[in-house]
Design a protein around this motif. Structure first.
Motif, mmCIF file in Angstrom:
data_model
loop_
_atom_site.group_PDB
_atom_site.id
_atom_site.type_symbol
_atom_site.label_atom_id
_atom_site.label_comp_id
_atom_site.label_asym_id
_atom_site.label_seq_id
_atom_site.Cartn_x
_atom_site.Cartn_y
_atom_site.Cartn_z
ATOM 1 N N VAL A 234 12.747 26.224 -10.700
ATOM 2 C CA VAL A 234 12.325 24.858 -10.438
ATOM 3 C C VAL A 234 11.895 24.821 -8.978
ATOM 4 O O VAL A 234 12.647 25.225 -8.091
ATOM 5 C CB VAL A 234 13.440 23.836 -10.720
ATOM 6 N N ILE B 27 20.374 26.391 -3.550
ATOM 7 C CA ILE B 27 21.196 26.081 -4.726
ATOM 8 C C ILE B 27 21.537 27.338 -5.529
ATOM 9 O O ILE B 27 22.587 27.415 -6.163
ATOM 10 C CB ILE B 27 20.489 25.001 -5.585
ATOM 11 N N THR C 230 9.439 18.961 -3.967
ATOM 12 C CA THR C 230 10.035 17.634 -3.825
ATOM 13 C C THR C 230 9.464 16.868 -2.632
ATOM 14 O O THR C 230 9.970 15.808 -2.292
ATOM 15 C CB THR C 230 11.560 17.746 -3.689
ATOM 16 N N HIS D 193 17.199 24.794 -11.850
ATOM 17 C CA HIS D 193 16.991 25.004 -10.408
ATOM 18 C C HIS D 193 18.064 25.941 -9.833
ATOM 19 O O HIS D 193 19.252 25.646 -9.892
ATOM 20 C CB HIS D 193 17.044 23.646 -9.700
ATOM 21 N N TYR E 222 10.796 22.876 0.994
ATOM 22 C CA TYR E 222 10.818 22.472 -0.406
ATOM 23 C C TYR E 222 9.467 21.848 -0.715
ATOM 24 O O TYR E 222 9.236 20.673 -0.419
ATOM 25 C CB TYR E 222 11.915 21.429 -0.655
ATOM 26 N N GLY E 223 8.577 22.632 -1.293
ATOM 27 C CA GLY E 223 7.255 22.103 -1.588
ATOM 28 C C GLY E 223 7.309 21.040 -2.671
ATOM 29 O O GLY E 223 6.845 19.911 -2.498
ATOM 30 N N TYR F 234 21.217 16.564 -1.624
ATOM 31 C CA TYR F 234 20.242 17.614 -1.883
ATOM 32 C C TYR F 234 19.016 16.926 -2.465
ATOM 33 O O TYR F 234 19.162 16.018 -3.292
ATOM 34 C CB TYR F 234 20.860 18.603 -2.887
ATOM 35 N N ARG G 266 16.440 9.948 -14.256
ATOM 36 C CA ARG G 266 15.105 10.305 -14.721
ATOM 37 C C ARG G 266 15.183 10.791 -16.165
ATOM 38 O O ARG G 266 16.289 10.918 -16.709
ATOM 39 C CB ARG G 266 14.484 11.367 -13.806
ATOM 40 N N LEU H 245 25.459 18.415 -12.322
ATOM 41 C CA LEU H 245 26.146 19.456 -11.559
ATOM 42 C C LEU H 245 27.374 18.925 -10.826
ATOM 43 O O LEU H 245 28.202 19.693 -10.352
ATOM 44 C CB LEU H 245 25.187 20.084 -10.543
ATOM 45 N N PRO I 33 19.699 15.819 -13.369
ATOM 46 C CA PRO I 33 20.236 17.179 -13.412
ATOM 47 C C PRO I 33 21.236 17.423 -12.286
ATOM 48 O O PRO I 33 22.248 18.098 -12.470
ATOM 49 C CB PRO I 33 18.999 18.069 -13.227
ATOM 50 N N GLY I 34 20.946 16.843 -11.129
ATOM 51 C CA GLY I 34 21.855 17.000 -10.002
ATOM 52 C C GLY I 34 23.190 16.323 -10.257
ATOM 53 O O GLY I 34 24.243 16.824 -9.850
ATOM 54 N N CYS J 290 7.695 24.350 -6.868
ATOM 55 C CA CYS J 290 6.288 24.142 -7.219
ATOM 56 C C CYS J 290 5.843 25.088 -8.313
ATOM 57 O O CYS J 290 4.988 24.762 -9.121
ATOM 58 C CB CYS J 290 5.414 24.304 -5.992
ATOM 59 N N ASN K 186 8.355 29.827 1.675
ATOM 60 C CA ASN K 186 7.392 29.020 2.424
ATOM 61 C C ASN K 186 8.112 28.080 3.384
ATOM 62 O O ASN K 186 7.536 27.124 3.892
ATOM 63 C CB ASN K 186 6.453 28.254 1.477
HETATM 64 C C1 LIG Z 1 19.725 20.523 -9.927
HETATM 65 C C2 LIG Z 1 18.459 20.163 -9.281
HETATM 66 N N1 LIG Z 1 18.480 19.805 -7.989
HETATM 67 C C3 LIG Z 1 17.350 19.466 -7.362
HETATM 68 C C4 LIG Z 1 16.174 19.480 -8.028
HETATM 69 C C5 LIG Z 1 14.913 19.033 -7.329
HETATM 70 N N2 LIG Z 1 14.093 20.133 -6.863
HETATM 71 C C6 LIG Z 1 13.082 20.567 -7.597
HETATM 72 S S1 LIG Z 1 12.260 21.810 -6.864
HETATM 73 C C7 LIG Z 1 13.270 21.783 -5.526
HETATM 74 C C8 LIG Z 1 13.066 22.665 -4.336
HETATM 75 C C9 LIG Z 1 11.829 23.426 -4.371
HETATM 76 O O1 LIG Z 1 11.737 24.211 -3.236
HETATM 77 P P1 LIG Z 1 11.495 25.770 -3.337
HETATM 78 O O2 LIG Z 1 12.487 26.397 -4.215
HETATM 79 O O3 LIG Z 1 11.454 26.259 -1.944
HETATM 80 O O4 LIG Z 1 10.101 25.915 -4.058
HETATM 81 P P2 LIG Z 1 8.664 25.479 -3.548
HETATM 82 O O5 LIG Z 1 8.381 24.179 -4.186
HETATM 83 O O6 LIG Z 1 8.710 25.402 -2.063
HETATM 84 O O7 LIG Z 1 7.781 26.556 -4.035
HETATM 85 C C10 LIG Z 1 14.214 20.805 -5.665
HETATM 86 C C11 LIG Z 1 15.231 20.524 -4.659
HETATM 87 C C12 LIG Z 1 16.190 19.853 -9.386
HETATM 88 N N3 LIG Z 1 15.099 19.868 -10.136
HETATM 89 N N4 LIG Z 1 17.341 20.191 -9.965
#
Ligand SMILES: Cc1ncc(C[n+]2csc(CCOP(=O)(O)OP(=O)(O)O)c2C)c(N)n1
Ligand SMILES: Cc1ncc(C[n+]2csc(CCOP(=O)(O)OP(=O)(O)O)c2C)c(N)n1
Ligand code: SF4
Ligand code: SF4
Ligand code: SF4
Ligand code: SF4
Ligand code: SF4
Ligand code: SF4
Ligand SMILES: [Mg+2]
Ligand SMILES: [Mg+2]
Lengths: 185, 104, 364, 269, 364, 269, 185, 104
Positions: F60, F110, F138, F79, F135-136, E28, E107, E85, E81-82, F62, F132
């Motif tokens: 978590v 998740i 990351t 997240h 995943y913006g 992920y 991190r 989990l 964080p991942g 953008c 959107n």
């Molecule tokens: C447990 C965990 N897994 C993965 C992440 C990394 N992470 C941060 S934001 C994100 C996805 C963001 O995508 P979305 O929810 O679609 O929001 P957008 O940025 O597109 O608005 C991920 C995978 C994290 N912070 N914590």
């Protein structure tokens, strides 16, 4: 002085509450007590058992694997726990529920016709108190009087009309052992 | 005394006495024993010779306790057993039973 | 002081939770602690508490985050595998400095393991099973009485330090019935102002933000320094019990159920003329290093007993710092030693007290 | 009494315990539906002759010990993660038959995300979902599928929707996902329902062979212990109370929905 | 030996994963390691590997369980964080003894924290962030080269011991580009028989069962004893690097990125006439206690440098066991010290080398 | 050039930045829809005068920094767990307005389990779901909602269903749950869609006041950076490619489904 | 000898690949090199930067916060990183993209009309190579020849037809600095 | 030179030049500046005096950069500004701009 006692039978036979009543009676008498049920999936299929420890000293672990006395309310419990009785300990069982009697000779084996006795009292539920009465007769861990007091605590208010019949059952159980100078086989 | 069409073999030591087979049997051929097995359960027994071998009991038995037999097609139908009054007093004590599968 | 009652550890804990003014419980069933959830559900409506059985431990710990962040006393409970699932959430809660109570009724691991009592989660609880530098305040009851007492203390400490508190018990303490007396405790006397809580930006104050994100490492380092400073302050909360340590040659160190067993073993040993003592930490974090150090200056050896493969023994060694030999005896996977067994382990070690510590781990 | 052996010339065995069911006595409570489903599953494996190609995943729940009874290779998954474990297996052994066997707590509570995403990816696996409306293993707590008003150890006054929400019909939700090929709801409280389930399992394995994608079979089952009923009572109660909310039959056949996915009961009122 | 390439640590690691014959990756996205997933996705089809972006880290680790149990080399990667989990899953995998590789590109925490490099997950990795007594074999690379190398070693060790292996790197090692040379490695030469794998009960064998459930505590204790015995055997795998320790007065102990910085600090110190040395553990579990002990017999002090609040320092103290003072210098929350800063911390400590160790933790 | 002040006698401000939007410059990429939604949300809060009673939950993704821009009390959730955090808040502060703000990775990957169960319990909260298709945060990986064929950093050749499954229409799934009171899908690529969204948010807060239960608003949004397009291109692309699969409009109104929950696109073919 | 250089600009300006090319050139010359990008959400909005270290000794941390040289391709980068240049270091920036010039006097400030120069080459993408050429002219970290070799490695095969124009850009960049004896203001 | 119906004020330092407002304006009143702001973005400017104050631009602006003014109902409509040829050469360099909101 420490007594470590196992109660075993089917769920629904009042095994856990029988132990709890004894523990409460110990508390009533100011003793250290602990009660510990078996829990977990090996309990599937409705077997139930619990260990009660009554002591004049602080109790270390509530979990023991060898007992001064075992009270078995069904056949599987006899088979399973016969060998967990300490030498010179007591194995008491409901002789109406068991076909295969225990075979050890280094312990006191006490068959109690508890089911019959309960039937005579017209209440199959008090089988456990018959057994407990018999046990306290054979081995005076606490007094019957304390058990009666304990019952009032263990039984929710709405069941207090049953106190009397339970008391009777205890006395009958006590009597059964008194009557039988030697263990009834 | 009927000509037998089917019968069942019950592994009484594995039976838990749930009575689902009894409920499922269209012939009312099954009942619970008075006696108990080593696990402390009353177990299912065949109490009539009217079993048709329909397998209903075996299908619903959770413990796969029942084997079902049916008269071979075209085979000679003969009387093979007589079950009498057995409903009134089924009590098979454990020591009478052999190990393994036992017909009741 | 109420009348002594006979209660299960889990139920005594649950009853204390209500009496401590806890406003919200979120949990998921798992043996051997489901009675906490069950007891609270039964009492919830009448006694004005939010009690929710939720979809998972993950959801539960994050609901605790939400509710604690909203300013109320909140908690969850679980057992080992369920607590592992909460590690991310715990790290978030510790970082965001939310006071709450988490109960782990430890069972035998690793993996699905058994449901029997264990102390296999000591490292997870005390060193931080989640990511990053954070600490839980960890309380280790050894009786049904303490299962109740530590709830009151736990919530008070959580509020005092804005830090999650864990009660680390084991399956036996959860399942057993024993005498318990509930202390007089009026939550109103223990209320802490929580001006940081997200209760709605009213009264002209700045908005409140509960977060653990500080993308600038300089800021995140400041947060960490602040946390470390707080953890140093928390050291004053150290609690322990000493038994016969005054003249002891050998001090046993054990907590929880293991300490009860050691207590018996110590008495048995004393009866045999062995000068044994017992140090029972009640707080596992902060750890009573000072007391360990003090004792190590006057005894011939320390003997650690745990229901695991040897975890707290590392903290004892850190405290002893080489002054005397430290030996270990443990049972694992849900097994519980008898006092006789413990005593035998002490006796077996007495002869060898001068061996090199690291080789001395033994496993019954 | 005559031995069966003596009867042999005249009689033939028409139902015998499947070979891939081990001799181990099952630990389930008397009358529990888990046993029936185990038995059927192994009958199908026997009949299709795929024992050597079948890999099962056991959940955490009463059926956690399934691997002691099913004589095929098996993995025991963490609570709720059986679909993920099955995905891991199937992706690296695409030509094996992979099934997961899960309770309603396992599949529809803690495992919701894994369940939905395995289905949505169209993983080519069979998921057997045993819905007994309760957490059997842990002593009878509410499950996501617990009926409104039903008493459990965590709903002592009966489940009420205001605080605990509605029974979750996850099967209907899953059926809506395009990656899902076949969905049906079955039961094992009577000989006929048992027969129907067996057919469904057979079909699902055939679909898997043809790489058709995700197949889900829900079995509405009982929990005599958790429900505090005799087995016979529990089956009657099931028929009367569970089936109106969880009606039996095909929901999605070969990729096409055949039952309206919404029922009155599933609606806000 | 291939040509030296310039690659990102994450990409070098991913490339090594393919070359090591890994058959399945489940992951992920999370910064700073998403390149591993991205690199593998791009390569997957052509190079015959199952690469799946899945719904969560929870799903990922349990898919690794499934695939590893099915007998193939399998892995996942994430960041702090991942990884939190995954703690339940890791405990299951360790208990069921499934070989696999888990990469944590650490991190800054706790909580959401920062995405900058950190070593805050040392305890989680080495003491077991999940429940119960289990251990991961933990490898700590300090360069892009080792990001690749330790993948090969990791899979080999995992198969050898049927144990999960963790590569504990940090954000900088994942993101930076450096020279890397891929070793000659033919997975066929490294194949281990896996008769325990669930590949279908064929060839007349007994069925295979992958499980961590042993409801009888006696059995579960046997499993634990077996695991502990295995962990003892794993001690032979300890790996470390020594720099200028022969004549050193003070030995710095650091791993990963911190060790690189310490290396520079040691050189700078030597130029100034300070007799500094460096012990760099490459395996964090098993830990090089013996080497720490050996060094502590001949130096005046040990100085531990970490990108956290002081975690590995406990293992150093356990090894030193009071023989010489142990001091600590750390930066937290994603901050990285310069070699100058590290050297200053050493110099500041040289004067005080005789203080009591526990009070000496300092935080820049 | 005249200062606005000078114009005041003749002109009145008909649109000004909402008061509950802080002065902090948003970190979003140019043209990102997150900003528009933030702005609308705070407009509604201003208009309803509920700033002091509103508590938000940031995800978590953008929008992780949403709390830097929305001048109300806020919690930043782990997240995927925003729905759980919002539940925790709402259950103890039932008279406050609680919303969660979540991306498609957060809510539909998740956080799937927390999302579904909060909805199924009928938590009395508003969930704003910004879809959107990527995943913006990351750096542009595939999301559950990514379109078939769409290129992302983890689908370099475009998402294909065989291994990666279908776009997950979680909004339609959630709409089926009886605890869910109101579900609609909106967008912000044009003035009219913005107006419609604002109305929807206003209504959702009113429902929350009336304790009607769970409200979900999906906003089909853009990610110019992740999609590698200019903002204007991204909005055009969105209209042309996203809307056929994710059509705008009401899906469930006051507890009643108004759009067929299944669309051809959602079906197995 | 160690050079710590920061490259900064908008994403899409080739900032990261400019750094990568330099690092590769260092590798070609047998030096120790590291390249480290900034990553994370502060990079939203399309800013990008990376740090390249080229050294004759092993490199300790690839993350540094003070630089021997900063190459800024846009205005925000000049504002942000002017103060991160070490005393006597170099700040080189695209004078066509910046309105506010740097103000420090203790460093060498080199404005490069890179955009104009790229326009003259009819390819805006090579702006980064113009800058790099200028930089290498001002500060000989590696030779232009090594950079050309590196480019062949960094550019995927399908872009190899662009090698020539990049080479030209490098040379033009080099020339710009040679032409201006003193920095162009 | 029309009688003004509406106008906009653009916070050019906050503008990111996404052009969504330009796209949304039915009057084509907006364009991007040639010059850039401190963030390095070309920003939106009003280039015609035909703005109707319809607020479309403000609605779609992600950064809430635009304030929209409309002639008061019933108020006297007067000419308030002249915008000439501005499309051909919009270049406002940063030092010309004041802090805060600036009309273009
Ligand atoms: C447990 C965990 N897994 C993965 C992440 C990394 N992470 C941060 S934001 C994100 C996805 C963001 O995508 P979305 O929810 O679609 O929001 P957008 O940025 O597109 O608005 C991920 C995978 C994290 N912070 N914590
Ligand atoms: C992480 C985790 N949480 C909780 C448990 C405890 N647990 C074991 S089985 C179970 C639920 C079983 O219910 P269900 O899935 O419906 O299966 P059933 O027993 O009814 O067949 C729970 C909550 C666990 N083992 N692991
Ligand atoms: S169904 Fe099976 S287990 Fe139940 S009573 Fe009949 S034979 Fe026994
Ligand atoms: S086979 Fe049919 S008739 Fe015979 S006992 Fe079973 S159910 Fe009854
Ligand atoms: S508890 Fe319920 S589900 Fe579990 S075995 Fe017993 S009857 Fe079956
Ligand atoms: S990456 Fe995408 S979602 Fe994130 S701020 Fe930029 S445009 Fe918006
Ligand atoms: S208010 Fe309307 S007419 Fe005026 S600039 Fe904005 S969009 Fe154009
Ligand atoms: S929409 Fe807003 S940010 Fe975008 S160009 Fe227009 S004013 Fe600037
Ligand atoms: Mg269930
Ligand atoms: Mg998204």
């Amino acid at each position: 002085m420490t007594h470590e006692i196992l109660f075993a039978g089917f769920g629904g036979q009042g095994v856990l509450s029988m132990g709890m009543t004894l523990a409460y009676a110990g508390l009533v008498e100011g003793k250290e007590v602990s009660w510990m049920p078996s829990y977990g999936p090996e309990m599937r299929g409705g077997t139930a058992n619990c260990v009660v420890i009554i002591s004049t000293k602080p109790i270390s672990s509530p979990l023991v694997t060898r007992f001064d006395a075992v009270l078995a309310l069904n056949q599987p419990s006899v088979l399973k726990f016969e060998h967990a009785v300490k030498p010179n300990g007591i194995l008491m069982y409901d002789s109406d529920a068991c076909i295969i009697p225990p075979s050890r000779t280094d312990i006191t084996v006490v068959p109690v016709p508890a089911e019959d006795e309960a039937r005579k009292l017209n209440n199959m539920k008090v089988k456990n108190m018959v057994m407990l009465g018999s046990f306290l007769s054979a081995c005076e861990v606490v007094s019957i009087a304390s058990v009666v007091k304990a019952l009032a605590q263990v039984l929710p208010e709405r069941y207090h009309h049953l106190l009397e019949i339970n008391h009777q059952a205890l006395l009958r159980g006590e009597q059964l052992v008194v009557d039988a100078a030697t263990p009834i086989v | 005394m009927a000509i037998i069409r089917g019968t069942v073999a019950i592994d009484v030591e594995t039976c838990k006495g749930c009575e689902l087979c009894i409920e499922a049997c269209p012939q009312e051929s099954l009942k619970l024993s008075k006696g108990i097995n080593k696990q402390g359960y009353h177990y299912a027994v065949l109490v009539q010779d009217n079993c048709t071998g329909c397998v209903n009991c075996a299908l619903v038995c959770p413990d796969a306790v029942i084997t079902v037999y049916r008269a071979r097609k075209g085979g000679k139908r003969e009387r093979i057993a007589e079950i009498r009054n057995v409903q009134r007093d089924i009590r098979i004590s454990i020591d009478e039973l052999q190990e393994g599968k036992v017909t009741s | 002081m109420s009348e002594p009652l006979l209660m299960k550890g889990n139920e005594a804990l649950a009853e204390a939770v209500i009496r401590a003014g806890c406003r919200a419980y979120f949990g998921y069933p798992i043996t051997p602690q489901s009675e906490i959830l069950e007891y609270l559900t039964a009492e919830a409506r009448e006694r004005g508490m939010v009690v929710l059985q939720v979809e998972s431990e993950l959801a539960a710990i994050n609901m605790v985050y939400g509710a604690a962040g909203a300013g109320v006393r909140a908690m969850t409970s679980s057992s080992s595998p369920g607590i592992s699932l909460m590690q991310e959430g715990l790290s978030y809660i510790a970082s965001a400095e939310l006071p709450c109570l988490v109960v782990n009724v430890n069972r035998g691991g690793p993996g699905l393991g058994t449901i029997q009592p264990s102390q296999g989660d000591y490292f997870q609880a005390t060193k931080g099973g989640g990511h990053g530098d954070y600490r839980l305040l960890v309380l280790a009851p050894d009786s049904v009485q303490e299962m109740a007492d530590f709830v009151f203390d736990g919530f008070d400490l959580a509020d005092k330090y804005r830090n999650p508190v864990m009660i680390l018990a084991d399956g036996a303490l959860g399942q057993m019935m024993e005498k318990v007396v509930f202390r007089e405790y009026d939550p109103k006397d223990h209320e802490t102002a929580k001006p940081w809580a997200t209760t709605g930006k009213s009264g002209g104050r700045e908005r409140n933000i509960i977060t653990s994100l500080h993308i600038q490492p300089e800021k995140m380092e400041d947060i960490n320094k602040h946390l470390q400073e707080k953890y140093r302050k928390m050291q004053t909360e150290v609690r322990y019990e000493l038994i016969h340590t005054d003249d002891a040659d050998i001090v046993l160190v054990a907590y929880g159920l293991a300490a009860r067993i050691c207590h018996s073993a110590v008495e048995m040993g004393r009866n045999k003329g062995l000068k044994l003592g017992l140090l029972r930490p009640k707080t596992l974090y902060p750890y009573p290093y000072d007391m360990v150090r003090e004792l190590s200056a006057k005894v011939k050896g320390m003997h650690v007993v745990e229901l695991n493969s040897g975890q707290m023994v590392e903290d004892v060694r850190l405290g002893v710092n080489g002054k005397v030999p430290v030996t270990f005896f443990g049972r694992m996977g849900g097994m519980i030693p008898s006092p006789e067994e413990v005593l035998a382990s002490v006796e077996a070690r007495i002869a060898q007290l001068h061996d090199e510590p690291r080789e001395e781990q033994i496993y019954a | 009494m005559p031995e069966v052996a003596e009867l042999q010339p005249a009689l033939e065995a028409v139902w015998t315990k499947p070979e891939t069911l081990t001799e181990t006595r099952m630990h389930y409570c008397p009358g529990c539906g888990h046993g029936v489903v185990h038995k059927l599953l192994m009958e199908v494996v026997d009949e299709l002759g795929i024992r050597q190609d079948t890999i099962g995943v056991a959940p955490v729940g009463c059926s956690v010990f399934a691997y002691q009874y099913l004589d095929v290779d098996m993995q025991e998954a963490a609570h709720g993660r059986a679909a993920a474990v099955a995905t891991g297996i199937k992706r690296v052994l695409p030509d094996k038959y992979v099934f997961s066997y899960q309770g309603d707590g396992d599949l529809a509570a803690i495992g919701t995300a894994e369940t939905i995403h395995a289905a949505n990816r169209g993983e080519n696996i069979l998921v057997l979902f045993i819905n007994n409306g309760i957490y059997g293993m842990t002593g009878g707590q509410m499950a996501p599928t617990t009926l409104i008003g039903m008493k459990t150890s965590t709903t002592p006054e009966g489940r009420e929707t205001a605080t605990m929400g509605y029974p979750l019909k996850i099967t209907e939700l899953l059926a809506m996902l395009p990656g899902v090929y076949s969905v049906s709801r079955h039961a094992v409280y009577s000989p006929n329902t048992v027969r129907a389930l067996k057919k469904a399992i057979t079909k699902a394995f055939q679909y898997q062979k043809e790489k058709k994608g995700y197949c889900l079979i829900e079995v509405v089952s009982n929990c005599p212990s958790g429900w505090k009923m005799t087995p016979v009572e529990s089956n009657k109660w099931l028929e009367k109370n569970m089936l109106p909310l969880y009606p039996l039959g095909d929901i999605k056949v070969e990729g096409t929905l055949v039952q309206p996915v919404q029922k009155k009961e599933g609606q806000h009122s």
